[in-house]
Design a protein around this motif. Structure first.
Motif, PDB file in Angstrom:
ATOM      1  N   PHE A  28      49.916  41.864  82.147  1.00 20.83           N
ATOM      2  CA  PHE A  28      49.853  41.668  83.593  1.00 20.83           C
ATOM      3  C   PHE A  28      49.654  43.024  84.256  1.00 20.83           C
ATOM      4  CE2 PHE A  28      52.485  37.860  82.629  1.00 20.83           C
ATOM      5  CZ  PHE A  28      51.699  36.902  83.257  1.00 20.83           C
ATOM      6  N   VAL A  29      48.807  43.061  85.279  1.00 18.57           N
ATOM      7  CA  VAL A  29      48.666  44.262  86.106  1.00 18.57           C
ATOM      8  C   VAL A  29      49.245  43.941  87.482  1.00 18.57           C
ATOM      9  CG1 VAL A  29      46.689  45.223  84.874  1.00 18.57           C
ATOM     10  CG2 VAL A  29      46.291  43.646  86.755  1.00 18.57           C
ATOM     11  N   PHE A  30      49.958  44.908  88.038  1.00 17.99           N
ATOM     12  CA  PHE A  30      50.641  44.714  89.324  1.00 17.99           C
ATOM     13  C   PHE A  30      50.278  45.832  90.279  1.00 17.99           C
ATOM     14  CE2 PHE A  30      53.380  42.530  86.300  1.00 17.99           C
ATOM     15  CZ  PHE A  30      53.650  41.340  86.951  1.00 17.99           C
ATOM     16  N   ALA A  31      50.303  45.517  91.562  1.00 15.34           N
ATOM     17  CA  ALA A  31      50.142  46.503  92.623  1.00 15.34           C
ATOM     18  C   ALA A  31      51.263  46.284  93.630  1.00 15.34           C
ATOM     19  CB  ALA A  31      48.786  46.353  93.308  1.00 15.34           C
ATOM     20  N   LYS A  32      51.685  47.364  94.263  1.00  8.57           N
ATOM     21  CA  LYS A  32      52.704  47.247  95.300  1.00  8.57           C
ATOM     22  C   LYS A  32      52.013  47.235  96.651  1.00  8.57           C
ATOM     23  CE  LYS A  32      56.116  50.164  95.115  1.00  8.57           C
ATOM     24  NZ  LYS A  32      57.156  51.167  95.365  1.00  8.57           N
ATOM     25  N   LYS A  33      52.298  46.193  97.420  1.00  6.41           N
ATOM     26  CA  LYS A  33      51.724  46.067  98.758  1.00  6.41           C
ATOM     27  C   LYS A  33      52.871  45.812  99.730  1.00  6.41           C
ATOM     28  CE  LYS A  33      48.442  43.830 101.614  1.00  6.41           C
ATOM     29  NZ  LYS A  33      47.663  42.770 102.009  1.00  6.41           N
ATOM     30  N   ASP A  34      52.994  46.663 100.730  1.00  2.00           N
ATOM     31  CA  ASP A  34      54.062  46.538 101.728  1.00  2.00           C
ATOM     32  C   ASP A  34      55.434  46.418 101.067  1.00  2.00           C
ATOM     33  OD1 ASP A  34      52.107  46.582 103.766  1.00  2.00           O
ATOM     34  OD2 ASP A  34      51.838  44.416 103.627  1.00  2.00           O
ATOM     35  N   GLY A  35      55.650  47.194 100.003  1.00  2.19           N
ATOM     36  CA  GLY A  35      56.944  47.221  99.333  1.00  2.19           C
ATOM     37  C   GLY A  35      57.186  46.094  98.340  1.00  2.19           C
ATOM     38  N   HIS A  36      56.192  45.217  98.144  1.00  2.37           N
ATOM     39  CA  HIS A  36      56.357  44.071  97.245  1.00  2.37           C
ATOM     40  C   HIS A  36      55.326  44.118  96.125  1.00  2.37           C
ATOM     41  CE1 HIS A  36      59.203  42.176  99.958  1.00  2.37           C
ATOM     42  NE2 HIS A  36      58.409  42.538 100.938  1.00  2.37           N
ATOM     43  N   TRP A  37      55.785  43.856  94.902  1.00  2.00           N
ATOM     44  CA  TRP A  37      54.893  43.813  93.744  1.00  2.00           C
ATOM     45  C   TRP A  37      54.221  42.459  93.654  1.00  2.00           C
ATOM     46  CZ3 TRP A  37      53.585  48.072  91.255  1.00  2.00           C
ATOM     47  CH2 TRP A  37      54.424  49.176  91.333  1.00  2.00           C
ATOM     48  N   ILE A  38      52.917  42.469  93.324  1.00  2.00           N
ATOM     49  CA  ILE A  38      52.133  41.250  93.152  1.00  2.00           C
ATOM     50  C   ILE A  38      51.117  41.504  92.037  1.00  2.00           C
ATOM     51  CG2 ILE A  38      50.464  41.897  94.961  1.00  2.00           C
ATOM     52  CD1 ILE A  38      50.434  38.806  95.676  1.00  2.00           C
ATOM     53  N   SER A  39      50.757  40.455  91.324  1.00  2.00           N
ATOM     54  CA  SER A  39      49.843  40.621  90.195  1.00  2.00           C
ATOM     55  C   SER A  39      48.384  40.588  90.651  1.00  2.00           C
ATOM     56  CB  SER A  39      50.067  39.526  89.152  1.00  2.00           C
ATOM     57  OG  SER A  39      49.143  39.679  88.095  1.00  2.00           O
ATOM     58  N   GLY A  40      47.639  41.564  90.170  1.00  2.00           N
ATOM     59  CA  GLY A  40      46.196  41.605  90.389  1.00  2.00           C
ATOM     60  C   GLY A  40      45.439  40.924  89.264  1.00  2.00           C
ATOM     61  N   GLY A  41      46.182  40.367  88.298  1.00  2.00           N
ATOM     62  CA  GLY A  41      45.543  39.622  87.228  1.00  2.00           C
ATOM     63  C   GLY A  41      46.185  39.871  85.883  1.00  2.00           C
ATOM     64  N   ASP A  42      45.523  39.344  84.861  1.00  2.00           N
ATOM     65  CA  ASP A  42      46.062  39.434  83.512  1.00  2.00           C
ATOM     66  C   ASP A  42      44.953  39.247  82.483  1.00  2.00           C
ATOM     67  OD1 ASP A  42      45.814  36.436  83.056  1.00  2.00           O
ATOM     68  OD2 ASP A  42      47.364  36.403  84.593  1.00  2.00           O
ATOM     69  N   ALA A  43      45.289  39.577  81.265  1.00  2.00           N
ATOM     70  CA  ALA A  43      44.426  39.338  80.111  1.00  2.00           C
ATOM     71  C   ALA A  43      45.327  38.785  79.015  1.00  2.00           C
ATOM     72  CB  ALA A  43      43.755  40.630  79.660  1.00  2.00           C
ATOM     73  N   TYR A  44      44.779  37.925  78.153  1.00  2.00           N
ATOM     74  CA  TYR A  44      45.626  37.260  77.168  1.00  2.00           C
ATOM     75  C   TYR A  44      44.870  36.944  75.888  1.00  2.00           C
ATOM     76  CZ  TYR A  44      43.051  33.230  78.850  1.00  2.00           C
ATOM     77  OH  TYR A  44      42.039  32.384  79.201  1.00  2.00           O
ATOM     78  N   THR A  45      45.654  36.733  74.845  1.00  2.00           N
ATOM     79  CA  THR A  45      45.151  36.223  73.578  1.00  2.00           C
ATOM     80  C   THR A  45      46.296  35.493  72.903  1.00  2.00           C
ATOM     81  OG1 THR A  45      43.875  36.764  71.595  1.00  2.00           O
ATOM     82  CG2 THR A  45      45.672  38.249  72.141  1.00  2.00           C
ATOM     83  N   VAL A  46      45.995  34.585  72.011  1.00  2.00           N
ATOM     84  CA  VAL A  46      47.041  33.908  71.263  1.00  2.00           C
ATOM     85  C   VAL A  46      47.642  34.905  70.282  1.00  2.00           C
ATOM     86  CG1 VAL A  46      47.564  32.053  69.628  1.00  2.00           C
ATOM     87  CG2 VAL A  46      45.972  31.649  71.517  1.00  2.00           C
ATOM     88  N   GLY A  47      48.944  35.000  70.253  1.00  7.05           N
ATOM     89  CA  GLY A  47      49.654  35.911  69.373  1.00  7.05           C
ATOM     90  C   GLY A  47      51.035  36.177  69.920  1.00  7.05           C
ATOM     91  N   GLU A  48      51.731  37.115  69.293  1.00  2.00           N
ATOM     92  CA  GLU A  48      53.095  37.402  69.708  1.00  2.00           C
ATOM     93  C   GLU A  48      53.465  38.830  69.309  1.00  2.00           C
ATOM     94  OE1 GLU A  48      57.599  35.661  68.912  1.00  2.00           O
ATOM     95  OE2 GLU A  48      55.851  34.504  68.290  1.00  2.00           O
ATOM     96  N   PHE A  49      54.108  39.533  70.246  1.00  2.00           N
ATOM     97  CA  PHE A  49      54.669  40.835  69.903  1.00  2.00           C
ATOM     98  C   PHE A  49      55.896  40.600  69.040  1.00  2.00           C
ATOM     99  CE2 PHE A  49      52.506  42.097  73.876  1.00  2.00           C
ATOM    100  CZ  PHE A  49      51.850  43.228  73.438  1.00  2.00           C
ATOM    101  N   PRO A  50      56.128  41.471  68.063  1.00  2.00           N
ATOM    102  CA  PRO A  50      57.340  41.317  67.238  1.00  2.00           C
ATOM    103  C   PRO A  50      58.578  41.663  68.064  1.00  2.00           C
ATOM    104  CG  PRO A  50      56.168  43.325  66.649  1.00  2.00           C
ATOM    105  CD  PRO A  50      55.303  42.589  67.652  1.00  2.00           C
ATOM    106  N   LYS A  51      59.699  41.112  67.663  1.00  4.65           N
ATOM    107  CA  LYS A  51      60.964  41.439  68.324  1.00  4.65           C
ATOM    108  C   LYS A  51      61.305  42.884  68.055  1.00  4.65           C
ATOM    109  CE  LYS A  51      63.034  36.848  68.256  1.00  4.65           C
ATOM    110  NZ  LYS A  51      62.234  36.348  69.293  1.00  4.65           N
ATOM    111  N   ALA A  52      61.865  43.553  69.056  1.00  6.00           N
ATOM    112  CA  ALA A  52      62.246  44.961  68.920  1.00  6.00           C
ATOM    113  C   ALA A  52      63.444  45.093  67.986  1.00  6.00           C
ATOM    114  CB  ALA A  52      62.586  45.543  70.292  1.00  6.00           C
ATOM    115  N   GLY A  53      63.486  46.223  67.303  1.00  5.71           N
ATOM    116  CA  GLY A  53      64.649  46.550  66.494  1.00  5.71           C
ATOM    117  C   GLY A  53      64.591  45.961  65.180  1.00  5.71           C
TER     118      GLY A  53
END
Length: 170
Positions: free
Chosen positions: A145-170
């Motif tokens: 997700f990409v975000f921009a702050k506008k008038d003090g509030h974060w909002i998403s400018g969009g996203d990119a995706y693929t099927v998969g999963e990040f491994p759990k940390a640790g």
């Protein structure tokens, strides 16, 4: 990936399913050229606002409410694309997509890696989909997700995706 997961993933976001890429190894040491990050208070405020956006998005999926997602999570000119490379641009195009996908699954957004600048940020997440058809198995998208702050509030400018999963940390 099972055939049912591939079919559901295709139905969920209109994508051509490709095998997931191997997970990227995390390097905890900062590298020369790393981007400057915002300070602790700014990061905490980003986390508070964006977590609220994620919970709103999850609740809207549960209610089959595409309009809330499109109008409150994304900018008017937001862009998304998946592995097939077909971009969806702008709220009205997002609305057309989301009116279909909210009917297919409930979701859970789990942040994995975040960068917060002064007025722009990005966040890698595991975007977990839980099909409403209980005969289908859950699956996960790796999303950026990409975000921009506008008038003090974060909002998403969009996203990119693929099927998969990040491994759990640790």
């Amino acid at each position: 990936m099972s055939k049912s997961v591939a079919l559901l993933a295709s139905a969920l976001l209109g994508l051509s399913v490709l095998p997931a890429s191997p997970a990227l190894a995390a390097d905890p040491a900062p590298a020369v050229g790393d981007l400057p990050s915002a300070g602790g208070a700014a990061v905490a405020e980003f986390r508070r606002q964006v977590d609220a956006l994620y919970r709103m998005k999850e609740a809207a999926f549960a209610r089959d409410d595409a309009d809330t997602i499109v109008d409150r999570f994304y900018t008017r000119d937001a862009i998304t694309f998946g592995p097939e490379g077909k971009p969806v641009i702008g709220r009205e195009a997002f609305r057309d997509e989301y009116r279909n996908v909210v009917k297919i699954a409930n979701v859970k957004v789990e942040p994995v890696a975040t960068h917060v600048g002064t007025d722009a940020a990005w966040e890698w997440v595991n975007f977990r989909a839980f099909p409403k058809d209980k005969t289908q198995k859950p699956f996960t998208f790796i999303m950026l997700f990409v975000f921009a702050k506008k008038d003090g509030h974060w909002i998403s400018g969009g996203d990119a995706y693929t099927v998969g999963e990040f491994p759990k940390a640790g």
